[in-house]
Write a protein that holds these residues in place. Sequence first.
Motif, short mmCIF file in Angstrom:
data_model
loop_
_atom_site.label_atom_id
_atom_site.label_comp_id
_atom_site.label_asym_id
_atom_site.label_seq_id
_atom_site.Cartn_x
_atom_site.Cartn_y
_atom_site.Cartn_z
N ARG A 14 -16.62 40.90 5.49
CA ARG A 14 -17.21 40.97 4.16
C ARG A 14 -16.38 40.21 3.12
O ARG A 14 -16.79 40.11 1.96
CB ARG A 14 -17.38 42.43 3.74
CG ARG A 14 -18.33 43.21 4.65
CD ARG A 14 -18.42 44.67 4.24
NE ARG A 14 -19.32 45.41 5.12
CZ ARG A 14 -20.64 45.51 4.94
NH1 ARG A 14 -21.20 44.91 3.91
NH2 ARG A 14 -21.39 46.21 5.78
N LEU A 15 -15.19 39.76 3.52
CA LEU A 15 -14.37 38.97 2.60
C LEU A 15 -15.06 37.65 2.28
O LEU A 15 -15.73 37.06 3.15
CB LEU A 15 -13.00 38.69 3.24
CG LEU A 15 -12.01 39.86 3.30
CD1 LEU A 15 -10.84 39.48 4.19
CD2 LEU A 15 -11.54 40.26 1.92
N ILE A 16 -14.89 37.20 1.05
CA ILE A 16 -15.44 35.89 0.73
C ILE A 16 -14.70 34.83 1.55
O ILE A 16 -13.58 35.06 2.00
CB ILE A 16 -15.33 35.59 -0.78
CG1 ILE A 16 -13.87 35.62 -1.24
CG2 ILE A 16 -16.16 36.58 -1.59
CD1 ILE A 16 -13.69 35.24 -2.70
N LEU A 17 -15.31 33.69 1.72
CA LEU A 17 -14.84 32.69 2.67
C LEU A 17 -13.39 32.29 2.45
O LEU A 17 -12.63 32.14 3.41
CB LEU A 17 -15.73 31.44 2.60
CG LEU A 17 -15.44 30.36 3.64
CD1 LEU A 17 -15.60 30.91 5.05
CD2 LEU A 17 -16.36 29.15 3.42
N GLN A 18 -12.95 32.14 1.21
CA GLN A 18 -11.60 31.65 0.95
C GLN A 18 -10.51 32.64 1.34
O GLN A 18 -9.35 32.28 1.47
CB GLN A 18 -11.45 31.27 -0.53
CG GLN A 18 -11.50 32.47 -1.47
CD GLN A 18 -11.53 32.05 -2.93
OE1 GLN A 18 -12.59 31.78 -3.49
NE2 GLN A 18 -10.37 31.95 -3.54
N TYR A 19 -10.87 33.93 1.54
CA TYR A 19 -9.88 34.94 1.95
C TYR A 19 -10.11 35.42 3.38
O TYR A 19 -9.36 36.27 3.87
CB TYR A 19 -9.92 36.15 1.01
CG TYR A 19 -9.51 35.85 -0.40
CD1 TYR A 19 -8.21 35.49 -0.70
CD2 TYR A 19 -10.44 35.91 -1.44
CE1 TYR A 19 -7.83 35.20 -2.01
CE2 TYR A 19 -10.09 35.64 -2.73
CZ TYR A 19 -8.78 35.27 -3.03
OH TYR A 19 -8.41 34.98 -4.31
N SER A 20 -11.11 34.91 4.04
CA SER A 20 -11.51 35.45 5.34
C SER A 20 -10.45 35.31 6.42
O SER A 20 -10.46 36.05 7.40
CB SER A 20 -12.81 34.79 5.80
OG SER A 20 -12.61 33.40 5.97
#
Length: 230
Positions: A14-20
């Motif tokens: 569920r993390l946004i892409l930049q923190y995934s």
Amino acid sequence: MAIDDDFVAQYSKRLILQYSDKPKAIGEIAARLESISNTYSFIDSFSDEFDLDQAYGHRLDIIGKIVGISRIVRNAIPKAYFGWDDGIVPDPKTFSEGALFDLFYDAGYTSTQLDDNQMRTFIRAKISKNIASAYLANDERVTLQQSIMFLFDSKAYVVDNYDMSLTIYLDAEYDLDNLILLNSQDLIPKPQGVTYKGYVVVFDENTFGFAENPNAETFGMGKFAELLPI
């Protein structure tokens, strides 16, 4: 408490892409989920910890408090008195065993403290009395007969005498001390305005009876049922 990797992975997605793919972000989720998981496990354990058949000690005290039952049963056990073999005091005890009678303040009974098994029985009795219907047979609610069988571990059944009274027949194996305690606190289920005429101890085997009962024994072989004087 260790957190299931799949559990963490589901939330990591569920993390946004930049923190995934950031270790610190994933570690933050794992740390937060551990707290949530511990809380969930604690709440989830209530069903086992406070299950009446499994609970013990303080947990039983809490269940008892919820339904209105205390471990201390006051004025329930007849006192054993000091006396002589002159017939004045029934079942007299020696000086070190029996209590001295007080003419002005003695009620004739003493208090007792329930052990865990007795506490479970008392809690069941209070619940049974609250939910039982006034009928021996009923398709819509828990019947009086079912409540009695539940309370006495299937070692008893109740009979309607058709005169606003009931009689309970008990298996000889049942602990009669529990019956005395339950009766003293009026915890045996019954309809309002109806009384118990008596409690009769019966024997599963070798019971005296007549020819219409194929399981009964003859006069010389069968045991007689006993009416309990309580």
